[in-house]
Design an enzyme around this catalytic site. Structure first.
Site, short mmCIF file in Angstrom:
data_model
loop_
_atom_site.label_atom_id
_atom_site.label_comp_id
_atom_site.label_asym_id
_atom_site.label_seq_id
_atom_site.Cartn_x
_atom_site.Cartn_y
_atom_site.Cartn_z
CG HIS A 55 -0.41 0.09 2.54
ND1 HIS A 55 0.41 -0.89 3.07
CD2 HIS A 55 -0.50 1.06 3.49
CE1 HIS A 55 0.77 -0.53 4.29
NE2 HIS A 55 0.24 0.66 4.57
CG HIS A 57 -0.05 4.36 4.64
ND1 HIS A 57 -0.75 3.55 5.50
CD2 HIS A 57 -0.93 5.28 4.18
CE1 HIS A 57 -2.01 3.96 5.56
NE2 HIS A 57 -2.14 5.01 4.77
CG ASP A 59 4.92 3.08 7.31
OD1 ASP A 59 3.98 3.58 6.67
OD2 ASP A 59 4.77 2.10 8.07
CG HIS A 60 4.17 0.29 4.16
ND1 HIS A 60 4.09 -1.03 4.53
CD2 HIS A 60 3.74 1.01 5.23
CE1 HIS A 60 3.60 -1.10 5.77
NE2 HIS A 60 3.39 0.12 6.21
CG HIS A 113 -3.97 -0.04 6.62
ND1 HIS A 113 -3.97 0.50 7.89
CD2 HIS A 113 -2.81 0.35 6.03
CE1 HIS A 113 -2.84 1.21 8.05
NE2 HIS A 113 -2.13 1.13 6.94
CG ASP A 132 0.72 -1.32 7.72
OD1 ASP A 132 1.67 -2.09 7.96
OD2 ASP A 132 0.85 -0.08 7.70
CG HIS A 170 4.15 -1.72 11.38
ND1 HIS A 170 4.91 -0.58 11.55
CD2 HIS A 170 3.41 -1.50 10.27
CE1 HIS A 170 4.64 0.29 10.59
NE2 HIS A 170 3.72 -0.24 9.79
#
Ligand code: ZN
Ligand code: FE
Length: 255
Positions: A55, A57, A59-60, A113, A132, A170
Site C-alpha cells: 500500500h 503509506h 513507511d512502505h 487499511h 498493514d 510492523h
C-alpha cells in the site's frame, strides 16, 4: 525456495528482502527506507529485481524511487491505486501472479487499511506478505475502509493454509497482546502466546513471522466469528463483521 531476510527500519517497521536462490532474483517488500535495503543488498551484489508494495503509506514506499534509481528495479503495486504510486511499472489485481526466479507470488486484494491494499502470497513457500492488513495479534487501522470491507479481507487471508507464515510490516505484537488480553482474558492460546511474545521482546527478538494457524487461534480480530468472544463483548448473536467492527473501535480507543 526463497531466502527471506528481515530488515528492521524506523521504530517498528519490518522490510522483507527476498532472494530466490536458483536464479539469484531479489525482491523487497515495502521498502520504506532505501538505505536499509541498499546496505542489505551490497553483500548480494547489489541486485534488486522488484519492489513489491502492499500500500501507498510513506513507511512502505518511501525508498521506492531511490531504489529504482540505484538498482534499476521495477515497482509492482495495486493497479486500483496506481495513481498513488509514483513510477509504478506493474499494477496488479486479485489473482495476478508475479515471478521471482523459480518462485511466484499471487496477489490477494485486501482493502480496509487503505482502499488499494494488496497482499503478496508465495503459496509454495507458505509465505504471506500482508503489509498493514493483518498483524500478529492485531490488524491494521481502518483508514480507508469500513469494518465489513476489512473483515472480508481478513477472511480471505484466513482461508489460506494454517502453516502460512505471516510476514507483516510492523512489530506491534506486544501492544496488540495487551489489548487482546483486555478483551479476551481467559483464552488459553492467547495467554500462552502472550507469555511467548513477552519473552521474545525481553531479549530483543522479533515476534514476526507468526503462522496463520497461530493467528487464527489467538488473534481476537480473526476470532470475531467465535460466539464466545461475541458474548463476552455483549454482542451475542451479532455477525462476525459486526463483532470485528466493535473490536476495531475498542482497539482504536485502547490505552
Ligand atoms: Zn500503513
Ligand atoms: Fe505501516
Amino acid at each position: 525456495m526463497l531466502d527471506i531476510q528481515r530488515l528492521p527500519a524506523f521504530d517498528d517497521n519490518y522490510l522483507w528482502l527476498l532472494r530466490e536462490p536458483s536464479s539469484g532474483a531479489v525482491a523487497v517488500v515495502d521498502p520504506g527506507d532505501a538505505e536499509v535495503v541498499l546496505a542489505a543488498l551490497s553483500p548480494l551484489g547489489g541486485r534488486l529485481d522488484w519492489i513489491l508494495n502492499t500500500h501507498h503509506h510513506p513507511d512502505h514506499v518511501g525508498g521506492n524511487l531511490a531504489l529504482k534509481q540505484a538498482t534499476g528495479c521495477r515497482i509492482a503495486g495495486p493497479a486500483k491505486d496506481a495513481a498513488r504510486f509514483p513510477s509504478i511499472d506493474r499494477g496488479v489485481v486479485e489473482g495476478d501472479t508475479l515471478a521471482l526466479g523459480a518462485s511466484s507470488a499471487r496477489v490477494i486484494e485486501t482493502p480496509g487499511h487503505t482502499r488499494g491494499h494488496i497482499s503478496w502470497w508465495f503459496e509454495a513457500e507458505h509465505a504471506l506478505f500482508c503489509g498493514d492488513t493483518l498483524f500478529s495479534l492485531g490488524c491494521g487501522r481502518l483508514f480507508e475502509g469500513d469494518a465489513d470491507t476489512m473483515w472480508r479481507s481478513l477472511s480471505k487471508l484466513m482461508a489460506l493454509p494454517d502453516a502460512t507464515r505471516v510476514y507483516c510490516a510492523h512489530e506491534y505484537t506486544l501492544a496488540n497482546a495487551r489489548f487482546a488480553l483486555a478483551v479476551d482474558p481467559d483464552h488459553a492460546p492467547l495467554r500462552a502466546r502472550f507469555a511467548e511474545v513477552k519473552a521474545l521482546r525481553a531479549r530483543g527478538a522479533p515476534t514476526v513471522p507468526s503462522t496463520l494457524g497461530e493467528e487464527k487461534a489467538c488473534n481476537p480480530f480473526l476470532r470475531a466469528g467465535d460466539p464466545a468472544l461475541a458474548a463476552r463483548l455483549g454482542l451475542a448473536g451479532a455477525s462476525a463483521a459486526a463483532v470485528f467492527g466493535e473490536l476495531r473501535r475498542r482497539k482504536d480507543g485502547f490505552r
